[in-house]
Design an enzyme around this catalytic site. Sequence first.
Site, PDB file in Angstrom:
ATOM      1  N   ARG A  41       9.570 -15.868  95.152  1.00  0.00           N
ATOM      2  CA  ARG A  41       9.641 -15.813  93.803  1.00  0.00           C
ATOM      3  C   ARG A  41      10.826 -15.304  93.114  1.00  0.00           C
ATOM      4  NH1 ARG A  41       5.867 -12.011  94.394  1.00  0.00           N
ATOM      5  NH2 ARG A  41       5.611  -9.995  92.671  1.00  0.00           N
ATOM      6  N   HIS A  42      11.420 -14.136  93.860  1.00  0.00           N
ATOM      7  CA  HIS A  42      12.359 -12.802  94.132  1.00  0.00           C
ATOM      8  C   HIS A  42      13.431 -14.389  93.659  1.00  0.00           C
ATOM      9  CE1 HIS A  42       9.802  -9.823  93.277  1.00  0.00           C
ATOM     10  NE2 HIS A  42       8.962  -9.638  94.335  1.00  0.00           N
ATOM     11  N   CYS A  56      30.881   7.445  92.351  1.00  0.00           N
ATOM     12  CA  CYS A  56      31.930   7.366  91.512  1.00  0.00           C
ATOM     13  C   CYS A  56      30.576   9.297  90.983  1.00  0.00           C
ATOM     14  CB  CYS A  56      32.232   6.380  90.257  1.00  0.00           C
ATOM     15  SG  CYS A  56      30.738   6.014  89.761  1.00  0.00           S
ATOM     16  N   GLY A  57      30.792   9.831  89.494  1.00  0.00           N
ATOM     17  CA  GLY A  57      30.773  10.351  89.043  1.00  0.00           C
ATOM     18  C   GLY A  57      29.300  10.613  88.876  1.00  0.00           C
ATOM     19  N   THR A  58      28.811   9.848  88.324  1.00  0.00           N
ATOM     20  CA  THR A  58      27.635   9.296  88.398  1.00  0.00           C
ATOM     21  C   THR A  58      26.988   7.487  88.512  1.00  0.00           C
ATOM     22  OG1 THR A  58      28.495   7.538  86.111  1.00  0.00           O
ATOM     23  CG2 THR A  58      28.329  10.013  85.535  1.00  0.00           C
ATOM     24  N   GLY A  59      27.682   7.187  89.323  1.00  0.00           N
ATOM     25  CA  GLY A  59      27.125   5.325  89.956  1.00  0.00           C
ATOM     26  C   GLY A  59      27.572   4.805  88.441  1.00  0.00           C
ATOM     27  N   ILE A  60      28.034   4.925  87.788  1.00  0.00           N
ATOM     28  CA  ILE A  60      27.756   3.316  86.608  1.00  0.00           C
ATOM     29  C   ILE A  60      29.073   2.965  86.625  1.00  0.00           C
ATOM     30  CG2 ILE A  60      26.938   3.345  84.525  1.00  0.00           C
ATOM     31  CD1 ILE A  60      24.974   5.255  84.196  1.00  0.00           C
ATOM     32  N   GLY A  61      30.230   3.213  86.296  1.00  0.00           N
ATOM     33  CA  GLY A  61      30.909   2.549  86.447  1.00  0.00           C
ATOM     34  C   GLY A  61      31.520   2.317  87.651  1.00  0.00           C
ATOM     35  N   HIS A 114      13.475  -6.973  95.656  1.00  0.00           N
ATOM     36  CA  HIS A 114      13.562  -7.643  94.714  1.00  0.00           C
ATOM     37  C   HIS A 114      14.410  -8.075  94.278  1.00  0.00           C
ATOM     38  CE1 HIS A 114       8.745  -6.669  93.348  1.00  0.00           C
ATOM     39  NE2 HIS A 114       9.140  -6.973  94.916  1.00  0.00           N
ATOM     40  N   ASP A 142      35.498   7.075  94.303  1.00  0.00           N
ATOM     41  CA  ASP A 142      36.530   8.397  93.591  1.00  0.00           C
ATOM     42  C   ASP A 142      36.313   9.574  94.126  1.00  0.00           C
ATOM     43  OD1 ASP A 142      34.661   9.267  91.726  1.00  0.00           O
ATOM     44  OD2 ASP A 142      35.466   8.380  89.700  1.00  0.00           O
TER      45      ASP A 142
HETATM   46  C1  RB5 Z   1      35.479  10.464  86.883  1.00  0.00           C
HETATM   47  O1  RB5 Z   1      35.920  11.641  86.345  1.00  0.00           O
HETATM   48  C2  RB5 Z   1      33.975  10.079  86.431  1.00  0.00           C
HETATM   49  O2  RB5 Z   1      34.543   9.229  85.253  1.00  0.00           O
HETATM   50  C3  RB5 Z   1      33.803   8.807  87.330  1.00  0.00           C
HETATM   51  O3  RB5 Z   1      33.527   9.111  89.132  1.00  0.00           O
HETATM   52  C4  RB5 Z   1      32.658   8.023  86.767  1.00  0.00           C
HETATM   53  O4  RB5 Z   1      31.816   9.101  87.175  1.00  0.00           O
HETATM   54  C5  RB5 Z   1      32.777   6.975  85.751  1.00  0.00           C
HETATM   55  O5  RB5 Z   1      31.539   6.272  86.312  1.00  0.00           O
END
Ligand code: RB5
Length: 147
Positions: free
Chosen positions: A131-132, A64-69, A97, A7
Site C-alpha cells: 500500500r505504501h 547541514c546545521g538543522t538538516g532542514i535547509g 513507508h 555544508d
Molecule cells: C548555516 O549557518 C545554516 O543555516 C545551515 O547549515 C542550515 O542549518 C540551514 O537549514
Amino acid sequence: MIAIGSDHAGYQLKKEVIKWFEDNNIPYLEFGCMNGESCDYPLVAKEVCDRITSGNAELAVLICGTGIGISMAANKIKGIRAAVCTDTYTAKYTRLHNNANVLCMGGRVTGAGVAVEIVETFLNTSFEGGRHQRRVDQITSIEENNG
Ligand code: RB5
C-alpha cells in the site's frame, strides 16, 4: 554506494559518519564542504542528489546545521525523497513507508552517537512496498505535475 555531503555546519558530523562508513567498509562518495569553511547547502544538496538520479549512488546522507535547509533543496529535485531524521524510529519508517532515498540530519542538532545509529537504521531498512507504493507513486505524481 552511499553519497554523503554537508555544508560547514554539518562538516564535523559528516566526518563522524564517514569514519563509521570506513570502519564498516561501506563505500561512499564525499561532497560539499571539505573543511570548516562556509559553503552553501543548496549546492551541496544538488551535487549529492545528482549522484542518486544518475544511478551512481543508491542512497545519500546530507547534513547541514538543522538538516532542514538541505532537505528542502533536495526535495526540489525530481526523484528525491529526502527525510530529516533525529531518531531511529523516523529513520526506519521513512525507509519502510516513504522509500526515502536521502537521509538529512542536523550537525547542530544530533550528536555523533545517535547520528550513526540513525544512518545504520536508514541503510539497513528496505521499502515495504504494498500500500505504501501507491502513496509514494502519488508523491511522484504531484512532483511530475508540478504540484
Ligand atoms: C548555516 O549557518 C545554516 O543555516 C545551515 O547549515 C542550515 O542549518 C540551514 O537549514
